[in-house]
Scaffold this motif. Structure first.
Motif, PDB file in Angstrom:
ATOM      1  N   PHE A 130       0.842  -1.189   0.000  1.00 31.46           N
ATOM      2  CA  PHE A 130       0.000   0.000   0.000  1.00 31.46           C
ATOM      3  C   PHE A 130       0.881   1.243   0.000  1.00 31.46           C
ATOM      4  N   GLU A 131       0.335   2.354  -0.491  1.00 31.30           N
ATOM      5  CA  GLU A 131       1.009   3.634  -0.344  1.00 31.30           C
ATOM      6  C   GLU A 131       1.184   3.912   1.143  1.00 31.30           C
ATOM      7  N   PRO A 132       2.196   4.688   1.512  1.00 26.77           N
ATOM      8  CA  PRO A 132       2.366   5.023   2.934  1.00 26.77           C
ATOM      9  C   PRO A 132       1.133   5.735   3.482  1.00 26.77           C
ATOM     10  N   GLY A 133       0.878   5.516   4.758  1.00 32.83           N
ATOM     11  CA  GLY A 133      -0.269   6.145   5.420  1.00 32.83           C
ATOM     12  C   GLY A 133      -1.277   5.108   5.840  1.00 32.83           C
ATOM     13  N   GLU A 134      -2.104   5.486   6.769  1.00 34.73           N
ATOM     14  CA  GLU A 134      -3.073   4.551   7.350  1.00 34.73           C
ATOM     15  C   GLU A 134      -4.038   3.986   6.321  1.00 34.73           C
ATOM     16  N   ASN A 135      -4.504   4.785   5.393  1.00 35.15           N
ATOM     17  CA  ASN A 135      -5.460   4.337   4.381  1.00 35.15           C
ATOM     18  C   ASN A 135      -4.878   4.462   2.979  1.00 35.15           C
ATOM     19  N   GLY A 136      -3.608   4.046   2.844  1.00 33.84           N
ATOM     20  CA  GLY A 136      -2.932   4.173   1.559  1.00 33.84           C
ATOM     21  C   GLY A 136      -3.541   3.297   0.481  1.00 33.84           C
ATOM     22  N   LYS A 137      -3.466   3.761  -0.739  1.00 33.24           N
ATOM     23  CA  LYS A 137      -3.990   3.065  -1.902  1.00 33.24           C
ATOM     24  C   LYS A 137      -3.180   1.793  -2.160  1.00 33.24           C
TER      25      LYS A 137
END
Length: 173
Positions: A130-137
Motif C-alpha cells: 500500500f502507499e504510505p499512510g493509514e489508508n494508503g492506496k
C-alpha cells in the motif's frame, strides 16, 4: 521481491492451479470519506459497478476449478469499514469466493503476520503493498517464492483458516 501490479498481478490468478488465498489483517482499507463506504453508512443505493472487475476475476478463476479463499482478521467491536466489508462480501461469495472471519482477540498476534498477503498454490506469495499512510492506496503485490517465507505463510494460512468462520455463519461476537 518483485512488485506485481495490474496485469502482472492478475496473471498470478490465471496461473494458479488449485488456490488463491488472501489474508487481510487491517481494520481499515479506505479513508472515512471513501464514496462507497459513505453510501453504505448513509443507507444509499449502490450499483457496485466499481467492484465488477474483481468479481469477474473471481468467477473466471473459480470457473477453472481454482478456489479463491479470503480470511479477514477483524477487531471486535467492528468498525464502520468492517461492517461495510462484511456487507460487500456477500458479492464475493456469490462470485465464488469463500470469505471467512476471525475475531482478532481469538488469535495471538505472534501467530499472524503484520502484512496482508496472497498465497497462490501454496508456493507463490504476494505481500500486499500500500502507499504510505493509514489508508494508503493498494499498489500491488511484492512477490516471492523463497521457501522459508512460503513455509511460514503456509503455517499462518492453515492456522487462520482453521479458526475462521464462514461469512454465512459469522456474526459479531
Amino acid at each position: 521481491m518483485l512488485l506485481a501490479q495490474g496485469e502482472a498481478f492478475d496473471a498470478l490468478f490465471r496461473e494458479a492451479k488449485r488456490e488463491a488465498f488472501h489474508l487481510e489483517v487491517r481494520d481499515d482499507y479506505y479513508p472515512p470519506d471513501y464514496p462507497p463506504l459513505v453510501r453504505f453508512l448513509n443507507n444509499e443505493p449502490e450499483d457496485y459497478q466499481w467492484f465488477q472487475p474483481w468479481l469477474d476475476q473471481v468467477r473466471e478463476t473459480t470457473n477453472r476449478g481454482v478456489a479463491v479463499n479470503r480470511a479477514r482478521v477483524v477487531t471486535v467491536p467492528h468498525n464502520d469499514y468492517t461492517r461495510y466489508a462484511k456487507h460487500v462480501a456477500h458479492l464475493n461469495v456469490e462470485a465464488g469466493e469463500d470469505v471467512r472471519y476471525l475475531p482478532r482477540h481469538l488469535i495471538k498476534p505472534d501467530e499472524l503476520t503484520v502484512d496482508d498477503w496472497w498465497i497462490f498454490d501454496d508456493s507463490v506469495i504476494a505481500f500486499t503493498v500500500f502507499e504510505p499512510g493509514e489508508n494508503g492506496k493498494w499498489l500491488g503485490g511484492a512477490v516471492t517464492t523463497d521457501p522459508r517465507i512460503v513455509a511460514y505463510i503456509r503455517t499462518v494460512k492453515e492456522r487462520v483458516w482453521s479458526m475462521a468462520t464462514p461469512l454465512s455463519e459469522y456474526s459479531e461476537p
